[in-house]
Design an enzyme around this catalytic site. Structure first.
Site, PDB file in Angstrom:
ATOM      1  CG  MET A 256      -0.323   0.034   2.452  1.00 43.55           C
ATOM      2  SD  MET A 256       0.285   1.534   3.187  1.00 43.55           S
ATOM      3  CE  MET A 256      -1.516   2.068   3.509  1.00 43.55           C
ATOM      4  CE1 TYR A 257       3.676   1.388   4.441  1.00 46.54           C
ATOM      5  CE2 TYR A 257       5.613   0.666   3.921  1.00 46.54           C
ATOM      6  CZ  TYR A 257       4.796   0.928   4.714  1.00 46.54           C
ATOM      7  OH  TYR A 257       4.831   0.467   6.176  1.00 46.54           O
ATOM      8  CB  SER A 258       3.862   5.072  -3.298  1.00 46.10           C
ATOM      9  OG  SER A 258       4.353   6.111  -2.535  1.00 46.10           O
TER      10      SER A 258
END
Length: 319
Positions: free
Chosen positions: A58-60
């Site tokens: 889910m990071y970026s």
């Protein structure tokens, strides 16, 4: 750099883990470094002996995994690197794009493998517990990935200790791969994990890789960054009146020892039972160099007592 085993596994990791949430796409968060600006941090981390890298799908929205994968192929040796990522948070608004159901775990793992550009993820972690999915379904799906060879080890992140013990018991009962690591919220400002989670991890041989080891920058307060100025989550985590007293004590010990506050705070965390490697987020090169120096910092008993004395109980934060 110093190295240790991750819990009771045979996996060797550096005592500092580079957290890759800071690298990806700046339009996701204003403090995120885009790929060109992020690459020097991976190169420097490897030069310093760091072999442990943590990101999440889910990071970026997947971009962090892409940046991380390319940088590690450019600067590292895959056989030496320990690459960790996570699954749980939604990757889109449509059904089955988040959570810990079997469908999402299996499709999310395949997507992470593609973005990272690897055949196997060394440490695949649940980013949080899923209240909507039976833990047995989640664990069976994760075990399936291990048996397929897509994942080598499994880890968990923040949640109640009893739920993690429930998961370990279910894994043992069914012969499934069990969690070998816990990525939890633990630092000098927030020590509620010492009540149940840390003793559980020590007892069960689970390696602890704390997130936010510097309390979102509070424990390095002289170093203002774009993130510290644009991180409303920090205000939710650190709102106790006694928090500033802990920061003051850290500053006092650091000044006496002639060290940056961050190095003192990390040295304290590295000395806690069960802690394997704090996860460091670096958006300035000095952050990375300082974190590595902290590995060699020694605190005496009087330092530790002074650092810990101002702490007062908190409500649960970070789940």
């Amino acid at each position: 750099m110093k190295y240790t085993q991750l819990g009771r596994t045979g996996l060797t990791v550096s005592r500092i883990c580079l957290g890759c949430m800071s690298y990806g796409e700046s339009k996701w968060r204003p403090w995120i470094l885009d790929e060109a600006d992020a690459q020097p941090f991976f190169r420097r981390a490897i030069e310093l002996g760091i072999n442990f890298f943590d990101t999440a799908d889910m990071y970026s929205r997947g971009r962090s995994e892409e940046v991380t994968g390319r940088a590690l192929r450019e600067y590292g040796r895959r056989d030496e690197i320990v690459l960790a990522t996570k699954v749980f948070f939604p990757m889109g608004d449509a059904p089955n794009m988040g959570g810990l159901g079997r469908k999402h775990i299996l499709q999310a793992c395949d997507a992470s493998l593609r973005r990272l550009g690897v055949d196997t993820i060394d440490l695949y972690q649940i980013h949080r517990l899923d209240p909507k999915t039976p833990i047995e379904e989640t664990l069976a799906a994760l075990d399936h990935l291990v048996r397929q060879g897509k994942v080598r080890y499994l880890g968990a992140s923040s949640g109640p200790a009893w739920r993690i013990m429930q998961a370990l018991a279910a894994s043992d009962h069914n012969g499934w791969a069990r969690f070998v690591s816990m990525q939890n919220h633990y630092n000098l400002v927030y020590r509620e994990e010492e009540r149940e989670m840390m003793p559980l991890c020590v007892d069960q041989g689970i390696g602890v890789i704390p997130w936010s080891p510097l309390a979102r920058g509070m424990l390095a307060r002289k170093d203002t960054t774009t993130r510290t100025q644009n991180d409303p989550y920090a205000q939710m985590l650190y709102d106790h009146p006694a928090d500033n007293d802990v920061v003051t004590a850290t500053s006092r010990v650091a000044e006496r020892k002639g060290l940056p506050m961050a190095e003192v705070a990390l040295a304290w965390l590295l000395g806690r039972p069960g802690v394997t490697a704090p996860i460091i987020g670096a958006t300035k090169m000095s952050h990375l160099d300082s974190a590595v120096r902290a590995v060699d910092v020694t605190l005496d008993d009087a330092d530790v007592r002074e650092l810990e004395a101002p702490y007062q109980p908190h409500g649960v934060r970070g789940w």
